[in-house]
Design a protein around this motif. Structure first.
Motif, PDB file in Angstrom:
ATOM      1  N   ARG A   1      45.915 -19.415  13.590  1.00 25.62           N
ATOM      2  CA  ARG A   1      46.292 -19.263  14.988  1.00 25.62           C
ATOM      3  C   ARG A   1      45.665 -17.985  15.524  1.00 25.62           C
ATOM      4  N   ASN A   2      45.784 -17.805  16.839  1.00 28.44           N
ATOM      5  CA  ASN A   2      45.231 -16.620  17.493  1.00 28.44           C
ATOM      6  C   ASN A   2      46.317 -15.919  18.288  1.00 28.44           C
ATOM      7  N   PRO A   3      46.935 -14.878  17.709  1.00 33.22           N
ATOM      8  CA  PRO A   3      47.888 -14.081  18.483  1.00 33.22           C
ATOM      9  C   PRO A   3      47.164 -13.440  19.671  1.00 33.22           C
TER      10      PRO A   3
ATOM     11  N   GLU B   1      44.340 -15.201  12.869  1.00 33.25           N
ATOM     12  CA  GLU B   1      45.364 -15.072  11.830  1.00 33.25           C
ATOM     13  C   GLU B   1      45.378 -16.341  10.992  1.00 33.25           C
ATOM     14  N   GLU B   2      45.505 -16.162   9.677  1.00 29.82           N
ATOM     15  CA  GLU B   2      45.588 -17.293   8.756  1.00 29.82           C
ATOM     16  C   GLU B   2      46.688 -17.032   7.736  1.00 29.82           C
TER      17      GLU B   2
ATOM     18  N   LEU C   1      44.764 -11.028   9.099  1.00 27.27           N
ATOM     19  CA  LEU C   1      44.328 -10.901  10.484  1.00 27.27           C
ATOM     20  C   LEU C   1      42.922 -10.316  10.479  1.00 27.27           C
ATOM     21  N   THR C   2      42.009 -10.954  11.198  1.00 28.47           N
ATOM     22  CA  THR C   2      40.627 -10.490  11.287  1.00 28.47           C
ATOM     23  C   THR C   2      40.137 -10.680  12.726  1.00 28.47           C
TER      24      THR C   2
ATOM     25  N   GLY D   1      39.959  -5.900   8.667  1.00 23.97           N
ATOM     26  CA  GLY D   1      41.086  -6.818   8.787  1.00 23.97           C
ATOM     27  C   GLY D   1      42.310  -6.262   8.109  1.00 23.97           C
ATOM     28  N   VAL D   2      43.344  -7.079   8.110  1.00 23.49           N
ATOM     29  CA  VAL D   2      44.641  -6.685   7.576  1.00 23.49           C
ATOM     30  C   VAL D   2      45.211  -7.836   6.769  1.00 23.49           C
TER      31      VAL D   2
END
Length: 176
Positions: A67-69, A79-80, A94-95, A107-108
Motif C-alpha cells: 500500500r501507499n501511506p 509499504e509492504e 517502507l521505501t 528505507g525502514v
C-alpha cells in the motif's frame, strides 16, 4: 518474493517504544494489525500525520500486501507487509519516501510484537532505519529523539484504540 531492505551486515539505526494494555494478546493483535493509520499517525512536530492510504488491494493479514501511506504534507511512501505471525508479530518495510526521509534513509523496517504481560499485553514497536551513506549520524543523533516522540504518541493512540474497541471484553479502569 520480497527483497528485504535490511541485511545482517547493515549498520542501521533502531528506535523502539513499548506500551502495555490490559487487553489479552489475541485481542490486541486483532485490533492492532488492521488499525486505521489516519487515526493513530497524527502530526507530531516536525513530522506529518497520515492522511490516507492508496493502492491497498489485499487484507493486511499475511506477508505480501502493499500500500501507499499518504502523508498530510503531500508526500507518500511504499509499504509492504513482509512478515506476519498470527497473534504475535508483523513486520513491514517502507521505501521510496517522497519527503525528507528520502534524503536520509534507503528505507525502514518496522515491526510490532505483541507479548503476554500478566493479564494484559506488552506491545513493542521497532523502527529500523537503513541510512543512506554518510547520513547515519543524523538518524542516530538529532533525528532519533524526535522520531521516538512521534512513535510514542502513535503507540499511545494505538493502545487507546485497542482498549476502547467495542468487540472485546471491557477493560477495567486503571488504578490511580
Amino acid at each position: 518474493m520480497t527483497t528485504l531492505l535490511i541485511r545482517p551486515d547493515d549498520k542501521t539505526v533502531t528506535i523502539t517504544v513499548q506500551q502495555r494494555t490490559l487487553r489479552a494478546p489475541q485481542d490486541a493483535f486483532r485490533i492492532l494489525t488492521p488499525i486505521d493509520l489516519q487515526t493513530v499517525f497524527r502530526p507530531v512536530f516536525p513530522f506529518p500525520g497520515i492522511s490516507g492510504v492508496k493502492n491497498q488491494t489485499e487484507a493486511w493479514d499475511h506477508a505480501g500486501p502493499r500500500r501507499n501511506p499518504q502523508f498530510d504534507d503531500g508526500s507518500q511512501a511504499d509499504e509492504e507487509l513482509t512478515e506476519y505471525t498470527p497473534g504475535s508479530s508483523f513486520a513491514y518495510q517502507l521505501t521510496n519516501f517522497t519527503n525528507i526521509l528520502s534524503r536520509l534513509a534507503a528505507g525502514v523496517r518496522g515491526e510490532f510484537n505483541v507479548n503476554p504481560d500478566g493479564d494484559g499485553t506488552l506491545i513493542r514497536w521497532t523502527y529500523e532505519f537503513k541510512p543512506l551513506p554518510g547520513r547515519r549520524w543524523i538518524l542516530a543523533g538529532p533525528f532519533a529523539p524526535l522520531w521516538r516522540r512521534y512513535m510514542a504518541a502513535a503507540l499511545d493512540r494505538c493502545v487507546h484504540v485497542i482498549e476502547t474497541e467495542k468487540n472485546s471484553e471491557p477493560v477495567p479502569p486503571r488504578a490511580s
